[in-house]
Design a protein around this motif. Structure first.
Motif, PDB file in Angstrom:
ATOM      1  N   GLY A  41       1.861   7.646  -0.172  1.00  0.00           N
ATOM      2  CA  GLY A  41       3.164   7.064  -0.472  1.00  0.00           C
ATOM      3  C   GLY A  41       4.345   7.916  -0.068  1.00  0.00           C
ATOM      4  N   TYR A  42       4.124   8.944   0.766  1.00  0.00           N
ATOM      5  CA  TYR A  42       5.209   9.838   1.201  1.00  0.00           C
ATOM      6  C   TYR A  42       5.361   9.751   2.720  1.00  0.00           C
ATOM      7  CZ  TYR A  42       4.898  11.620  -3.521  1.00  0.00           C
ATOM      8  OH  TYR A  42       4.908  11.695  -4.896  1.00  0.00           O
ATOM      9  N   ARG A  43       6.597   9.699   3.179  1.00  0.00           N
ATOM     10  CA  ARG A  43       6.847   9.503   4.600  1.00  0.00           C
ATOM     11  C   ARG A  43       6.455  10.714   5.434  1.00  0.00           C
ATOM     12  NH1 ARG A  43      11.737   9.340   6.274  1.00  0.00           N
ATOM     13  NH2 ARG A  43      12.584  10.408   4.454  1.00  0.00           N
ATOM     14  N   LYS A  44       6.600  11.916   4.869  1.00  0.00           N
ATOM     15  CA  LYS A  44       6.372  13.138   5.639  1.00  0.00           C
ATOM     16  C   LYS A  44       5.526  14.124   4.846  1.00  0.00           C
ATOM     17  CE  LYS A  44      10.897  12.830   7.938  1.00  0.00           C
ATOM     18  NZ  LYS A  44      12.188  13.547   8.165  1.00  0.00           N
ATOM     19  N   ASN A  84       6.242  18.944  -1.390  1.00  0.00           N
ATOM     20  CA  ASN A  84       7.238  19.118  -2.440  1.00  0.00           C
ATOM     21  C   ASN A  84       6.813  18.396  -3.711  1.00  0.00           C
ATOM     22  OD1 ASN A  84       9.990  20.018  -3.291  1.00  0.00           O
ATOM     23  ND2 ASN A  84      10.331  17.812  -3.450  1.00  0.00           N
ATOM     24  N   ALA A  85       6.226  17.204  -3.549  1.00  0.00           N
ATOM     25  CA  ALA A  85       5.844  16.394  -4.700  1.00  0.00           C
ATOM     26  C   ALA A  85       4.663  16.977  -5.463  1.00  0.00           C
ATOM     27  CB  ALA A  85       5.522  14.973  -4.252  1.00  0.00           C
ATOM     28  N   ILE A  86       3.757  17.626  -4.777  1.00  0.00           N
ATOM     29  CA  ILE A  86       2.556  18.110  -5.447  1.00  0.00           C
ATOM     30  C   ILE A  86       2.843  19.345  -6.308  1.00  0.00           C
ATOM     31  CG2 ILE A  86       1.673  19.729  -3.700  1.00  0.00           C
ATOM     32  CD1 ILE A  86      -1.095  18.388  -4.099  1.00  0.00           C
ATOM     33  N   ASP A 116       0.796  -1.209   0.000  1.00  0.00           N
ATOM     34  CA  ASP A 116       0.000   0.000   0.000  1.00  0.00           C
ATOM     35  C   ASP A 116       0.839   1.274   0.000  1.00  0.00           C
ATOM     36  OD1 ASP A 116      -2.857  -1.080   0.428  1.00  0.00           O
ATOM     37  OD2 ASP A 116      -1.630  -2.163   1.862  1.00  0.00           O
ATOM     38  N   GLY A 117       2.148   1.142  -0.129  1.00  0.00           N
ATOM     39  CA  GLY A 117       2.982   2.332  -0.120  1.00  0.00           C
ATOM     40  C   GLY A 117       3.193   2.912  -1.499  1.00  0.00           C
ATOM     41  N   PHE A 125      -6.061  12.407   7.662  1.00  0.00           N
ATOM     42  CA  PHE A 125      -4.997  12.742   6.716  1.00  0.00           C
ATOM     43  C   PHE A 125      -3.662  12.163   7.187  1.00  0.00           C
ATOM     44  CE2 PHE A 125      -1.314  15.272   5.636  1.00  0.00           C
ATOM     45  CZ  PHE A 125      -1.397  15.294   4.251  1.00  0.00           C
ATOM     46  N   ASP A 126      -2.893  11.646   6.255  1.00  0.00           N
ATOM     47  CA  ASP A 126      -1.556  11.136   6.538  1.00  0.00           C
ATOM     48  C   ASP A 126      -0.799  11.105   5.220  1.00  0.00           C
ATOM     49  OD1 ASP A 126       0.736   9.536   7.163  1.00  0.00           O
ATOM     50  OD2 ASP A 126      -0.379   8.620   8.821  1.00  0.00           O
ATOM     51  N   ALA A 127       0.353  11.735   5.165  1.00  0.00           N
ATOM     52  CA  ALA A 127       1.140  11.750   3.930  1.00  0.00           C
ATOM     53  C   ALA A 127       1.444  10.336   3.452  1.00  0.00           C
ATOM     54  CB  ALA A 127       2.435  12.538   4.147  1.00  0.00           C
ATOM     55  N   ARG A 128       1.540   9.389   4.389  1.00  0.00           N
ATOM     56  CA  ARG A 128       1.853   8.004   4.029  1.00  0.00           C
ATOM     57  C   ARG A 128       0.731   7.358   3.219  1.00  0.00           C
ATOM     58  NH1 ARG A 128       3.380   6.218  10.043  1.00  0.00           N
ATOM     59  NH2 ARG A 128       1.506   7.501  10.324  1.00  0.00           N
TER      60      ARG A 128
END
Length: 246
Positions: A208-211, A217-219, A153-154, A202-205
């Motif tokens: 697929g993002y740890r933090k 940054n990815a968005i 699921d990551g 909500f959770d960045a994980r």
């Protein structure tokens, strides 16, 4: 996101609605928020369905609470957890509770504990009904805690996928806006707190993002600025929505 790290917590696990494979990740997650002074798990331990839990309980010093299923179709485990939770609440020895279940029956319990000033962390699968998620201060989906989470699921969402998630974009923009100063910049900690108030699940994980910083940054919709604090090496990340400052 800034979280308290000195809370006295009671961890109550519904064995009928949780998997033994999450325990390592679960306890590591709980340690981010405080110290687990009580760790109890509820179920009918005469049932072969709970066999996978037994070795795990011993290794992590989790106390099993026996609850026989006297009536078919009725979940006696829920009632036992709720009674224990209220007893622990009235003991006044705790600052918060961790309720581990995907069962909507715990919605009222979470609300009642918060009404008494307790911080409530919920842990359950993505199938958990929204009312239970919303009743908690923070809710963590246990898929990201499993030992094999990276394999299943990551899966990391691409920038395009993130930008197309209207709910996510609106949540992030709203949080940044509410935490921003007159220049439009907001510290990452206040942004994380604003997100938690609006969306406990909500959770960045989940993307697929740890933090949170990695997700922002990815968005690619926000400006990020790492600022040095004092003379030391520590840096604080600030974020801004450039739409309002072009």
């Amino acid at each position: 996101m800034t979280e308290p790290v000195n809370l006295k917590l009671a961890v109550l696990i519904d064995a009928d609605n949780a998997q033994a494979s999450i325990v390592e990740g679960l306890l590591a997650e709980v340690a981010k928020y405080g110290t687990a002074h009580v760790k109890r798990i509820y179920g009918d331990w005469t049932s072969p369905n709970l066999g996978s839990w037994k070795e795990t309980l011993l290794r992590h010093s989790i106390q099993p609470i026996q609850q026989f299923s006297y009536t078919k179709g009725k979940n006696a485990t829920d009632g036992a957890m709720m009674i224990d939770a209220m007893d622990l609440l009235y003991s006044r020895n705790f600052d918060g509770f961790c309720i581990v279940s995907s069962d909507s029956d715990f919605t009222r319990l979470a609300s009642r504990l918060r009404e008494s000033g307790m911080t409530v962390y919920g842990f359950g699968e993505r199938k958990t009904p929204e009312p239970f998620v919303a009743a908690c201060d923070k809710f963590v989906f246990t898929e990201v805690l499993r030992e094999d989470a990276d394999e299943d699921d990551g899966a990391r969402k691409s920038t395009k996928e993130l930008k197309c998630d209207t709910r996510l974009v609106n949540l992030l923009r709203s949080a940044v806006d509410s935490a921003a100063d007159d220049t439009g910049w907001a510290g990452l900690g206040p942004v994380g707190s604003a997100i938690a108030k609006r969306s406990p699940g909500f959770d960045a994980r989940n993307y697929g993002y740890r933090k949170l910083s990695e997700l922002l940054n990815a968005i690619q919709l926000f400006e990020l600025d790492a600022r040095q604090v004092g003379r030391g090496p520590h840096r604080v990340l600030y974020v801004r929505d450039p739409r309002h400052h072009d």
